[in-house]
Design an enzyme around this catalytic site. Sequence first.
Site, PDB file in Angstrom:
ATOM      1  N   HIS A 321      39.328  52.010  44.523  1.00 60.19           N
ATOM      2  CA  HIS A 321      39.927  50.669  44.426  1.00 60.19           C
ATOM      3  C   HIS A 321      38.990  49.571  44.886  1.00 60.19           C
ATOM      4  CE1 HIS A 321      43.672  52.955  43.986  1.00 60.19           C
ATOM      5  NE2 HIS A 321      44.166  51.877  43.430  1.00 60.19           N
ATOM      6  N   GLY A 322      38.046  49.908  45.754  1.00 57.38           N
ATOM      7  CA  GLY A 322      37.126  48.877  46.233  1.00 57.38           C
ATOM      8  C   GLY A 322      36.127  49.451  47.209  1.00 57.38           C
TER       9      GLY A 322
END
Lengths: 400, 375
Positions: A321-322
């Site tokens: 996600h990041g």
Amino acid sequence: MIFMSYWFAVFAASFFVLYYCIPISAIRKSLILLSGLIFQVHFAGPAGVMPIALLGILTYIAGYFGSQWLIKTAIIGCISSLVFYKYTIFLATELIGIVSPELASEAVASLRLSFLPTAPPLAMSFFVFEFVHYLVDVLRGNKPIRSIADFGLFSLFWPSMVAGPIKRYEQFMPSIQEGCGQVASSDVTTGVIRIAIGLVKKFIADNLTLIIDYWVPQFDVAPTETRWLIFFGIGLRILLDFSGYSDMAIGFARMMGIRIPENFNWPYLAKGPIDFWHRWHISLSTWIRDYIYIPLGGSRSGMFRKVINGLFAFSLCGLWHGAGWNFLIWGVYHGVGIAVNNLWHESKANAYLRFDRVPVVLRSSISWFATLMFVMVGWLYFFFPVSKATHMLAVLIGLR
Amino acid sequence: MDYSKYIDPKVFLIGLMLSFAGLSAVGWLVTENNIFHDYHRSYNNISAETQYFPTARQLTALVRERLSGEKIAVVVAGSSVMRGAGQSKEDLWSSYLQKELGEKYVVLNLALNGGGPGGQALYLAEYMLRQHKKIIFISDASLAGVGIVQDNGPTYRYFFFDASERGISDKFEERMAEVSLRLKDSDFERLQELQIKSYLNDILNYDDLWTTVGYRYFFTVWTPLTAAKPWAARNEFLDAEPNCSEAKRYQNFLNEEMAIMRGFANPTPIPDEIAHVISTTIPEHVKPHTMFVLNSYSPFYVEKLSAEERQRYLSNIQNAEEKYNNLGIRTVTIAHNYTADDFCDRAHFSYTGGKKLAVSLAPHIRLKARMLGYE
């Protein structure tokens, strides 16, 4: 948000007018392919398209020839590209930074100047996951996509290009054949309604964003009820934003007569972390299950390995996600939740505590509420740096 | 889920298209007439500052309603100074100007916070000139020549494209080229979005419908300034800006304000490129109708300058006035002899200063009217 831009409105209107006016399957497929290319070039820019194009060509060739070493090379290439574009800065900062923060800053500045773009190519994570799924399934014996045009259709399908759902080619290719052949008015109706639902969700989510952005800096001094509203608002916002986007993606596909996987199934009604991940970002959780968790051994080697495999899979899920510690912690947090959920089911604690004697309604309600709180706390770590998330939590429960 | 179980698809789709067309027609119809019945000036809740974007058609309807017959329109453009920040609606300087000028004139205050001569007021003045109305266009201007932007800056840029696409502003190729060039370099995606948006809105009128619904029935965007009633119709928010408090004047930011004053007290000639900026902002045929107002700043700060600084500051005002006049824009300097009580802060007039501004400007406006053959 890409679907909410005027350029996209004109793009989509033009696309569908042509799509409906030309009921020839081959031409419709060409239209989807061409429009996907235009979409990607417009939003990613030519520099953003190149890495995806190269990975796509590599994936196609590897699948076409089918040799093990070629497929494995392509898988490594795809994953390495994702790591390079998305995690180089994070790794440089966090690893070099441990030894020397100044050196880390210089390294980062140098990387940015020389060859690293300011942001990864648009939708890189989604492209890589679809390419890796394709390669692994071909490696496992599934038939590859022979036609390069068909492979292009799979890769450059604009409704799901930017934020999913992550497609599986075995379901997608027959669906696109069917859709391009004939679009029923019921498909168009269902698609339009789905898009409308998505738009309403996005509208609410965007307003929530304004409210949250206003109150978060004042979280410490906000009234207690406002803090709790913001706490739940953060969770509601991400659900409406993401599921709204998925609704629109599914709706646009359905307007073409093409079905792509559902991505959400009332996740905040879940009664446990396992149940939550059967309902939230379903296309991602099933991908993690099929291409990380199960290859690691899944639940086949006892409870300990099951827990470790789950933790590892969810750590990667978090990082996907990041590039940040908070994402990793969020992933591990959910991994721990899954582990506890598994242990609860399999241990004797359930029987010891006579939980089965608790009325079903009460048991369900407790499970639901506990899961909801678990997920909401997790969102704090997803959206904010670890220290800030912890502080907000402490303020919320009155510890600060 | 397959919704076609519940709705006949063909009926639904036909209904959808008819509704879309119908709403588009409604959007056009609702902007034929003015909705801002109690308009005195722009304020927060009916401006872009709170995500409310009056459209070019809506303001054209306002202007058409106010300007009837052979009256001379005084169109006020410019910044918060001209908008009357620091003055209540009841003590608004432009309302005093209306009283000073009398019934032969109609004063339309279309100034905006952070605005300048380029912007909605100018485009509406151009529209009225094409309708053969009698127009005097006034705006404040800065000593340093800043704040004159063809499209009035990022906040109000939407109006530039809206008015252009709708044919409300003049077809002024050089102005459009300047704005497009600037945005092409700095924010091409935003330029494209604004162009497409204004093109679509010209055909579909959805912005007109949305802002009318937002003004009359309910609003759809939360903002901090309207948080008390976020979904209330904007006509429920009245212009309740009070007169600035006497007790709180000049209490804050003394050092910052003096730094600005000293900046104006240094030789800061208006840059030569101002000629190009003005020529690509105000069409040539509008210049004779235009008047710039150079406002002197509050004596509270001016008196804190050294004698030499004060002399240079006054000389700068004179030079600026000359420069604008040489560029074909009649420019007058106001507020030389005002007192500290006539200001809320360095630049904005209090209600007493606003009255004086109206009294000071009225003769200049009448002179302009005579020069234009209106009187």
